[in-house]
Design a protein around this motif. Sequence first.
Motif, PDB file in Angstrom:
ATOM      1  N   ALA A 690       0.673  -1.330  -0.186  1.00 53.59           N
ATOM      2  CA  ALA A 690       0.141  -0.008   0.085  1.00 53.59           C
ATOM      3  C   ALA A 690       0.866   1.301   0.093  1.00 53.59           C
ATOM      4  N   LEU A 691       1.974   1.174   0.761  1.00 56.38           N
ATOM      5  CA  LEU A 691       2.805   2.355   0.718  1.00 56.38           C
ATOM      6  C   LEU A 691       3.377   2.805  -0.521  1.00 56.38           C
ATOM      7  N   LEU A 692       3.861   1.461  -1.207  1.00 50.40           N
ATOM      8  CA  LEU A 692       4.488   1.721  -2.503  1.00 50.40           C
ATOM      9  C   LEU A 692       3.381   2.214  -3.541  1.00 50.40           C
ATOM     10  N   HIS A 693       2.393   1.598  -3.393  1.00 51.16           N
ATOM     11  CA  HIS A 693       1.380   2.028  -4.256  1.00 51.16           C
ATOM     12  C   HIS A 693       1.036   3.637  -4.060  1.00 51.16           C
ATOM     13  N   THR A 694       0.545   3.932  -3.104  1.00 53.23           N
ATOM     14  CA  THR A 694      -0.005   5.307  -2.710  1.00 53.23           C
ATOM     15  C   THR A 694       1.304   6.410  -2.944  1.00 53.23           C
ATOM     16  N   GLU A 695       2.525   5.908  -3.075  1.00 45.63           N
ATOM     17  CA  GLU A 695       3.511   6.852  -3.362  1.00 45.63           C
ATOM     18  C   GLU A 695       3.832   6.791  -4.727  1.00 45.63           C
ATOM     19  N   GLY A 696       3.076   6.104  -5.376  1.00 46.80           N
ATOM     20  CA  GLY A 696       3.415   6.136  -6.912  1.00 46.80           C
ATOM     21  C   GLY A 696       4.723   5.270  -7.179  1.00 46.80           C
ATOM     22  N   VAL A 697       5.394   4.582  -6.367  1.00 41.86           N
ATOM     23  CA  VAL A 697       6.607   4.145  -6.743  1.00 41.86           C
ATOM     24  C   VAL A 697       6.458   2.640  -7.497  1.00 41.86           C
ATOM     25  N   VAL A 698       5.597   1.532  -6.717  1.00 41.12           N
ATOM     26  CA  VAL A 698       5.212   0.504  -7.542  1.00 41.12           C
ATOM     27  C   VAL A 698       3.857   0.285  -7.532  1.00 41.12           C
ATOM     28  N   ASP A 699       3.049  -0.057  -8.488  1.00 38.86           N
ATOM     29  CA  ASP A 699       1.650  -0.481  -8.578  1.00 38.86           C
ATOM     30  C   ASP A 699       1.384  -1.770  -7.808  1.00 38.86           C
ATOM     31  N   GLN A 700       0.338  -1.834  -6.965  1.00 39.50           N
ATOM     32  CA  GLN A 700       0.062  -2.867  -6.257  1.00 39.50           C
ATOM     33  C   GLN A 700      -0.090  -4.084  -7.000  1.00 39.50           C
ATOM     34  N   ASP A 701      -0.582  -4.145  -8.105  1.00 35.06           N
ATOM     35  CA  ASP A 701      -0.533  -5.230  -8.974  1.00 35.06           C
ATOM     36  C   ASP A 701       0.480  -5.706  -9.240  1.00 35.06           C
ATOM     37  N   ASP A 702       1.443  -4.914  -9.909  1.00 33.15           N
ATOM     38  CA  ASP A 702       2.862  -5.388 -10.027  1.00 33.15           C
ATOM     39  C   ASP A 702       3.531  -5.760  -8.686  1.00 33.15           C
ATOM     40  N   PHE A 703       3.274  -5.363  -7.495  1.00 34.48           N
ATOM     41  CA  PHE A 703       4.069  -5.653  -6.356  1.00 34.48           C
ATOM     42  C   PHE A 703       3.456  -7.201  -6.132  1.00 34.48           C
ATOM     43  N   TRP A 704       2.104  -7.301  -6.142  1.00 34.27           N
ATOM     44  CA  TRP A 704       1.806  -8.779  -5.752  1.00 34.27           C
ATOM     45  C   TRP A 704       2.237  -9.960  -7.069  1.00 34.27           C
ATOM     46  N   ALA A 705       2.153  -9.201  -8.191  1.00 33.00           N
ATOM     47  CA  ALA A 705       2.771 -10.162  -9.259  1.00 33.00           C
ATOM     48  C   ALA A 705       4.274 -10.514  -9.062  1.00 33.00           C
ATOM     49  N   GLU A 706       5.008  -9.728  -8.295  1.00 32.15           N
ATOM     50  CA  GLU A 706       6.339 -10.114  -8.018  1.00 32.15           C
ATOM     51  C   GLU A 706       6.341 -11.230  -6.830  1.00 32.15           C
ATOM     52  N   VAL A 707       5.222 -11.129  -6.082  1.00 29.88           N
ATOM     53  CA  VAL A 707       5.307 -12.097  -4.900  1.00 29.88           C
ATOM     54  C   VAL A 707       4.761 -13.660  -5.455  1.00 29.88           C
ATOM     55  N   ALA A 708       3.898 -13.486  -6.480  1.00 28.78           N
ATOM     56  CA  ALA A 708       3.595 -14.740  -7.175  1.00 28.78           C
ATOM     57  C   ALA A 708       4.777 -15.294  -8.068  1.00 28.78           C
ATOM     58  N   ALA A 709       5.561 -14.396  -8.661  1.00 30.24           N
ATOM     59  CA  ALA A 709       6.889 -14.579  -9.348  1.00 30.24           C
ATOM     60  C   ALA A 709       7.846 -15.389  -8.652  1.00 30.24           C
ATOM     61  N   CYS A 710       7.855 -14.804  -7.332  1.00 31.62           N
ATOM     62  CA  CYS A 710       8.974 -15.272  -6.429  1.00 31.62           C
ATOM     63  C   CYS A 710       8.620 -16.753  -6.192  1.00 31.62           C
ATOM     64  N   LEU A 711       7.428 -17.056  -5.798  1.00 29.34           N
ATOM     65  CA  LEU A 711       7.030 -18.257  -5.393  1.00 29.34           C
ATOM     66  C   LEU A 711       7.119 -19.305  -6.488  1.00 29.34           C
ATOM     67  N   ASP A 712       6.619 -18.721  -7.621  1.00 28.64           N
ATOM     68  CA  ASP A 712       6.957 -19.612  -8.868  1.00 28.64           C
ATOM     69  C   ASP A 712       8.339 -20.152  -9.412  1.00 28.64           C
ATOM     70  N   ARG A 713       9.095 -18.778  -9.112  1.00 30.31           N
ATOM     71  CA  ARG A 713      10.546 -19.250  -9.232  1.00 30.31           C
ATOM     72  C   ARG A 713      11.116 -20.554  -8.387  1.00 30.31           C
ATOM     73  N   HIS A 714      10.705 -20.345  -7.269  1.00 29.01           N
ATOM     74  CA  HIS A 714      10.895 -21.412  -6.077  1.00 29.01           C
ATOM     75  C   HIS A 714      10.395 -22.682  -6.630  1.00 29.01           C
ATOM     76  N   ALA A 715       9.230 -22.760  -7.124  1.00 27.60           N
ATOM     77  CA  ALA A 715       8.623 -23.991  -7.515  1.00 27.60           C
ATOM     78  C   ALA A 715       9.224 -24.644  -8.530  1.00 27.60           C
ATOM     79  N   THR A 716       9.880 -23.760  -9.418  1.00 29.82           N
ATOM     80  CA  THR A 716      10.436 -24.349 -10.778  1.00 29.82           C
ATOM     81  C   THR A 716      12.057 -24.942 -10.196  1.00 29.82           C
ATOM     82  N   ASP A 717      12.777 -24.138  -9.282  1.00 33.71           N
ATOM     83  CA  ASP A 717      13.870 -24.572  -8.658  1.00 33.71           C
ATOM     84  C   ASP A 717      13.917 -25.616  -7.873  1.00 33.71           C
TER      85      ASP A 717
END
Length: 807
Positions: A690-717
Amino acid sequence: MNPTLEPLPLDDATLALLHAWVTHPRSSFWGMQGATPTEVARAHHALAATGHHDVWLGRVDGLPTFLAETYDPARSAASPLRDVAGLPPGVPAPGDLGMHVLVAPPDPDADPVPGLTRAVMAAVLDHCFADPAVQRVVVEPDVRNTAIGRLNAESGFVVLGEAALEDKTAAVSVLTRADHDRRRGRVPARTDPAAHLTPANLARAQRHLVAKALSELAHERVLRPEPLGDDRWRVVDPTGAVEHRFTATRLRLEHWALDEGSVERVVGGRSEPLDVQRFVVEHATALGLPDALLATYLEELAATLAGACWKLAHPGPDVDALLTADHLTVESAMTEGHPGFLANNGRIGFGVDDHRAYAPETGARVRLVWLAARRAHTTLALVDGLDEETLYAGELGAERDRLQRRLVDLDLDPADYLLLPVHPWQWTDKVAVSFAPDLARRDLVWLGEGSDEHRPQQSIRTLANATDPGRCFVKTALAVQNMGFVRGLSPAYMAVTPAINDHVAAIVEEDPELVTRGFTVLREVAAIGYTGDAYHHAGPRSAHQKMLAALWREPAAPRVAPGERLATMASLLHRDHDGRSFTVALVRSSPVDPRAWVRALLDAYVRPLAHCLLAHDLAFMPHGENLVLVLRDGVVARVVMKDVGEEVALMHDRPLPEPVERARADVGPDLGALSLHTDAVDGVLRHLAALLHTEGVVDQDDFWAEVAACLDRHATDHPELAAAATAYDLRRDTFRHSCLNRLQLRDHRQMVDLGDQASSLMWAGELENPFGRSRVAAAPPGVRAGGLRAGGLRAGGLRAGGVGAAV
């Protein structure tokens, strides 16, 4: 020991003494090696002739023992601070007094006098500040003089910078009157100890806490805001007479990003001042707050408001300063407390003077009180490879002999006792009274204060060694109520803490994935608890059984490699006095783009937590104060877990060593997954996104997409963990909504049963997972672990520079 000062009379006897002192090899930094008595006398007369440089002879119990000089740094020709190029800004300034001190070189045939140098320094500083015109004492020791540098730091001096002088490089340092008074336990004359409690400060504190109440209680579905259109909402009390109106945007995880400035309390169509205590009373039924506990909860809210007012009146460093600050400075700068709890900074039991003396935000320096606890009634538990002698030698050094001499003086055998550190407040306000029979029986013996100074952490009862950062953190029992808990420590509960730490550390240190990530734990290496009191013999569990215990935790400082620094994870949600975000400052100071910065954080934080869960059924409680960030160039390189003994769970049916059984949690994978979903995602990442989204630094959907990608990379590895990944299903579409304020409001005296924490939880349905599969697509093929490419940073979270080797 009674140090006194008098003007130096330069008679023959005094001159001989002075000459012997300043020409002694140990006085080399005074620059008079080889001087004759005549040259020493000439230098003294030259100083006296200036009219603003005084020399003082110090006596201890009547014997000449030290020399002090005071001078006006803006006028004295002898001051090295006059017209110095590169002098730190603001030095000298009106109200500054320069000072030098020299303690007589010791007699080689005499026993050293413990505490002499500190007592002399305190007396000299008292002498300096006896003049009401003096606002700061300024010193400029040679940077090579590390001994005086340590003494200055212990006395509260802050190094402002270095200045190149004719004969040395000086560490220009200052001590303010307020800091000296605080360290000496004084409230300055004619100073109101409650001066921070002003209408303006209270209004700001109330606005912040009411806004937080609306946001967090709406998040927990305790309150149901009604829409008014255009992101305007209102909450109406059960009588319909009072409403709170505000502007807010609803973000993922039902997070209410609320505009504090928009909050308005309306009664009968008229605006009234905001008041969080009245708000709680008006909504007490909906909050589920029992009548019998209402007043105590209101008191903790009042104490939280008082703490907020103090911080508003004494703003800490801004975020720019924190970018280069040390770990303890960052820790003391935190203003918010827990991001979810309303009553999060109560410290019920501390008076206004206690707050000044022991709260982290005041920059307090604390000396532990040491007790001897009769061995027959005391348990000392140690990690493998550590013995009692090594523990005390490492934490006390030669001072152990001084402490034990008191036992000998009382005709007691030191072998019959263990040494137990106690918080000074706990000693004065609890132990000296509540354990009076134990002290009278000599089952407990007061040994005095330790010489090391410690700085309190945000958890208030944990103290970091400021004198020697290589020594352990000390966690003490502290019978104040803070954030719903009386901060005691149970001797019985802690008896197996080192064994649990050994077990968890072995898992972490032997797992290649965790080693690659640089993920480590600070072990609690020793725990001590006294049980010889009547409260333990009485049987029923009580807070009195948690008043005399402590543990030692490994220090964080040795984990830092060159180019790295530490910060509490709570700092990621910190805003300074002007509302500027520390995280945003970190992102903008780093060499990577914002999404890469988030990716590095997630690879250091979420990925190891997920791996521990999937590979070892091991869950931590990874909220802000339980982690230390290791930063390199403003980017999170790795994290270090702490508070392992009390807040770790092993959720499998594999055999465990008997002492480690306490950490077993008999829960299924749905509850086990909440160690990530609740503690990390809802408790930390929700606020950060929420902080990054409201400050205009990282959109909230991009943030949560990064969380998903982090878990997916771990699953691949880690295809070998596919079955565990299916069972825990971290990317499920919803997860149970565990609510912290509901828990605290039910009974803020003891929110959870540490023996069965899962059964204590309170729920509010399900939350939509912001990185659930139906919301965020799987990571594209070929995206590998780490994913950091910008700026030359390699996968795995800043491996360049030997990060792994530093662990």
